[in-house]
Design an enzyme around this catalytic site. Structure first.
Site, PDB file in Angstrom:
ATOM      1  N   ASP A  54      42.439  29.531  36.693  1.00  0.00           N
ATOM      2  CA  ASP A  54      43.343  28.608  37.391  1.00  0.00           C
ATOM      3  C   ASP A  54      43.177  27.237  36.737  1.00  0.00           C
ATOM      4  O   ASP A  54      42.053  26.764  36.574  1.00  0.00           O
ATOM      5  CB  ASP A  54      42.988  28.552  38.883  1.00  0.00           C
ATOM      6  CG  ASP A  54      43.193  29.909  39.548  1.00  0.00           C
ATOM      7  OD1 ASP A  54      44.187  30.575  39.230  1.00  0.00           O
ATOM      8  OD2 ASP A  54      42.337  30.310  40.361  1.00  0.00           O
TER       9      ASP A  54
ATOM     10  N   TYR B 206      46.643  40.781  32.953  1.00  0.00           N
ATOM     11  CA  TYR B 206      47.755  40.794  33.908  1.00  0.00           C
ATOM     12  C   TYR B 206      48.489  39.458  33.900  1.00  0.00           C
ATOM     13  O   TYR B 206      49.713  39.400  33.747  1.00  0.00           O
ATOM     14  CB  TYR B 206      47.188  41.095  35.304  1.00  0.00           C
ATOM     15  CG  TYR B 206      48.211  41.082  36.401  1.00  0.00           C
ATOM     16  CD1 TYR B 206      49.089  42.148  36.565  1.00  0.00           C
ATOM     17  CD2 TYR B 206      48.302  40.013  37.287  1.00  0.00           C
ATOM     18  CE1 TYR B 206      50.039  42.139  37.578  1.00  0.00           C
ATOM     19  CE2 TYR B 206      49.246  39.997  38.304  1.00  0.00           C
ATOM     20  CZ  TYR B 206      50.112  41.059  38.439  1.00  0.00           C
ATOM     21  OH  TYR B 206      51.044  41.043  39.440  1.00  0.00           O
TER      22      TYR B 206
ATOM     23  N   GLU C 251      48.352  37.170  31.632  1.00  0.00           N
ATOM     24  CA  GLU C 251      48.899  36.933  30.291  1.00  0.00           C
ATOM     25  C   GLU C 251      50.307  37.515  30.192  1.00  0.00           C
ATOM     26  O   GLU C 251      51.232  36.867  29.700  1.00  0.00           O
ATOM     27  CB  GLU C 251      47.976  37.576  29.253  1.00  0.00           C
ATOM     28  CG  GLU C 251      48.511  37.478  27.835  1.00  0.00           C
ATOM     29  CD  GLU C 251      47.492  37.924  26.800  1.00  0.00           C
ATOM     30  OE1 GLU C 251      46.320  38.176  27.160  1.00  0.00           O
ATOM     31  OE2 GLU C 251      47.864  38.015  25.620  1.00  0.00           O
TER      32      GLU C 251
HETATM   33  C1  LIG Z   1      45.049  33.230  37.168  1.00  0.00           C
HETATM   34  S1  LIG Z   1      43.885  34.422  37.625  1.00  0.00           S
HETATM   35  C2  LIG Z   1      43.475  35.201  36.072  1.00  0.00           C
HETATM   36  C3  LIG Z   1      42.947  36.585  36.256  1.00  0.00           C
HETATM   37  C4  LIG Z   1      42.740  37.378  34.944  1.00  0.00           C
HETATM   38  N1  LIG Z   1      41.762  36.784  34.091  1.00  0.00           N
HETATM   39  C5  LIG Z   1      44.038  37.558  34.205  1.00  0.00           C
HETATM   40  O1  LIG Z   1      44.198  36.942  33.144  1.00  0.00           O
HETATM   41  O2  LIG Z   1      44.880  38.324  34.671  1.00  0.00           O
HETATM   42  C6  LIG Z   1      42.454  33.430  37.946  1.00  0.00           C
HETATM   43  C7  LIG Z   1      41.333  34.186  38.640  1.00  0.00           C
HETATM   44  O3  LIG Z   1      40.219  33.313  38.818  1.00  0.00           O
HETATM   45  C8  LIG Z   1      39.584  33.614  40.040  1.00  0.00           C
HETATM   46  N2  LIG Z   1      38.799  32.430  40.423  1.00  0.00           N
HETATM   47  C9  LIG Z   1      39.247  31.160  40.533  1.00  0.00           C
HETATM   48  N3  LIG Z   1      38.239  30.328  40.859  1.00  0.00           N
HETATM   49  C10 LIG Z   1      37.126  31.104  40.961  1.00  0.00           C
HETATM   50  C11 LIG Z   1      35.769  30.831  41.272  1.00  0.00           C
HETATM   51  N4  LIG Z   1      35.333  29.603  41.526  1.00  0.00           N
HETATM   52  N5  LIG Z   1      34.902  31.855  41.284  1.00  0.00           N
HETATM   53  C12 LIG Z   1      35.313  33.129  41.027  1.00  0.00           C
HETATM   54  N6  LIG Z   1      36.594  33.441  40.712  1.00  0.00           N
HETATM   55  C13 LIG Z   1      37.482  32.449  40.688  1.00  0.00           C
HETATM   56  C14 LIG Z   1      40.723  33.967  40.978  1.00  0.00           C
HETATM   57  O4  LIG Z   1      40.303  34.768  42.054  1.00  0.00           O
HETATM   58  C15 LIG Z   1      41.678  34.704  40.037  1.00  0.00           C
HETATM   59  O5  LIG Z   1      41.515  36.108  40.062  1.00  0.00           O
END
Ligand SMILES: C[S@@+](CC[C@H](N)C(=O)[O-])C[C@H]1O[C@@H](n2cnc3c(N)ncnc32)[C@H](O)[C@@H]1O
Length: 233
Positions: free
Chosen positions: A131, A213, A215
Site C-alpha cells: 500500500d 494479483y 500487479e
Molecule cells: C496492495 S496489496 C498487495 C498484495 C500482493 N503483494 C499483490 O501484489 O497482489 C498490499 C498488502 O499489504 C498488506 N499490508 C499492508 N500493511 C501491512 C502491515 N503493516 N502488515 C502486514 N500486511 C500489511 C495488506 O493486507 C495487503 O494484502
C-alpha cells in the site's frame, strides 16, 4: 464454489505451513490447530528442518512471490507475510497442493516482525505492491520508511538485499530518495520494467516475471511496473 472468508480463516488455522499472531499487546504465534509456536531465531530448525537462507515476502497478499520463488529456488526457504489471513490462504493452499516444503506463511502486522525473527535470521526481502500511503501524514507507514529499513536491518543484519516492486511511481521515487538518504547501496532502479525488457531482452532480474494479483489489476489499467533493489548499510 468459492470459499467464504470465514472458511479460509478456519482452514488457514489448520494448515501446517501457516502461523498467526492475533495480538499487538502480547505478540505470540500459533501454528496448526492453534498450537503455540516459538519460532524466533528457530525457523530453520523448528519449521523448515534445515538452515537454508530465508527470504521474506512482505505485504504478500496471495503470496505469488513466496510460491513462485519457492518453486524456482528449492535450495532456499521463503516466508510470505501479510496481516490478512484470507489472502495468505491462497498461497498457503497452493504451497500445500504442490508440496512446497520451503514455503511458509506468517499472518501478522509487519511492524511486529522483530518479535518473530531473531537478529540476522533473514537473508533477503521482497516487498511486492505494498500500500503506497501517499498522504504525507501516512509516510511512516510506507514499507520503505526509515523505521522499516531499521527493522529490516535488525532482522537481516547489514548487507541485506531488499527488492521493491510496485505500480506506484510516487512510492518508487520516494523510496529511491529515502533509501539513498539512509545510506543504502542502490543496485537497480527501473521506472518501467517492461520498457527495460524491450530494450535489453530480459527483466533486470528474472524473478520479476512472477506476476501478482495486484500487479495484474494495475497492468490492466495501463500502469508501468517499477523495480528498486538496494542493499542496506
Ligand atoms: C496492495 S496489496 C498487495 C498484495 C500482493 N503483494 C499483490 O501484489 O497482489 C498490499 C498488502 O499489504 C498488506 N499490508 C499492508 N500493511 C501491512 C502491515 N503493516 N502488515 C502486514 N500486511 C500489511 C495488506 O493486507 C495487503 O494484502
Amino acid at each position: 464454489m468459492s470459499k467464504s472468508k470465514l472458511d479460509k480463516f478456519a482452514e488457514l488455522g489448520a494448515f501446517p505451513n501457516a502461523y498467526q499472531n492475533f495480538s499487538y499487546a502480547q505478540p505470540a504465534l500459533v501454528g496448526k490447530d492453534g498450537a503455540p509456536a516459538q519460532l524466533q531465531g528457530a525457523w530453520g530448525e523448528a519449521h523448515f528442518g534445515n538452515a537454508r537462507p530465508i527470504t521474506l515476502e512482505l505485504a504478500c497478499g496471495r503470496a505469488e512471490y513466496t510460491v513462485g520463488l519457492a518453486r524456482r529456488f528449492p535450495e532456499r526457504n521463503f516466508i510470505g507475510v501479510d496481516i490478512k489471513g484470507n489472502r495468505i490462504w491462497f498461497g498457503a493452499r497452493q504451497a500445500l497442493d504442490e508440496g512446497l516444503d520451503n514455503a511458509a506463511f506468517l499472518r501478522t502486522d509487519i511492524t511486529l516482525l522483530d518479535c518473530f525473527f531473531g537478529p540476522g535470521e533473514v537473508a533477503e526481502i521482497w516487498i511486492t505492491f505494498p500500500d503506497p500511503y501517499l498522504k504525507k501524514s501516512k509516510a511512516r507507514k510506507r514499507l520503505t520508511a526509515p523505521r522499516f529499513l531499521n527493522l529490516y536491518r535488525q532482522l537481516a543484519g547489514p548487507g541485506v538485499v531488499v527488492h521493491l516492486k510496485t505500480d506506484e511511481r510516487r512510492l518508487h521515487d520516494w523510496s529511491l530518495e529515502t533509501v539513498q538518504e539512509f545510506g543504502a547501496e542502490l543496485q537497480s532502479a527501473e521506472a518501467d520494467i517492461d520498457a527495460f525488457k524491450r530494450e535489453h531482452g530480459a527483466y533486470p532480474v528474472p524473478e520479476l516475471e512472477i506476476p501478482t494479483y495486484y500487479e495484474r489489476l494495475h497492468r490492466d489499467l495501463g500502469k508501468a511496473i517499477t523495480y528498486l533493489r538496494f542493499c542496506l548499510p
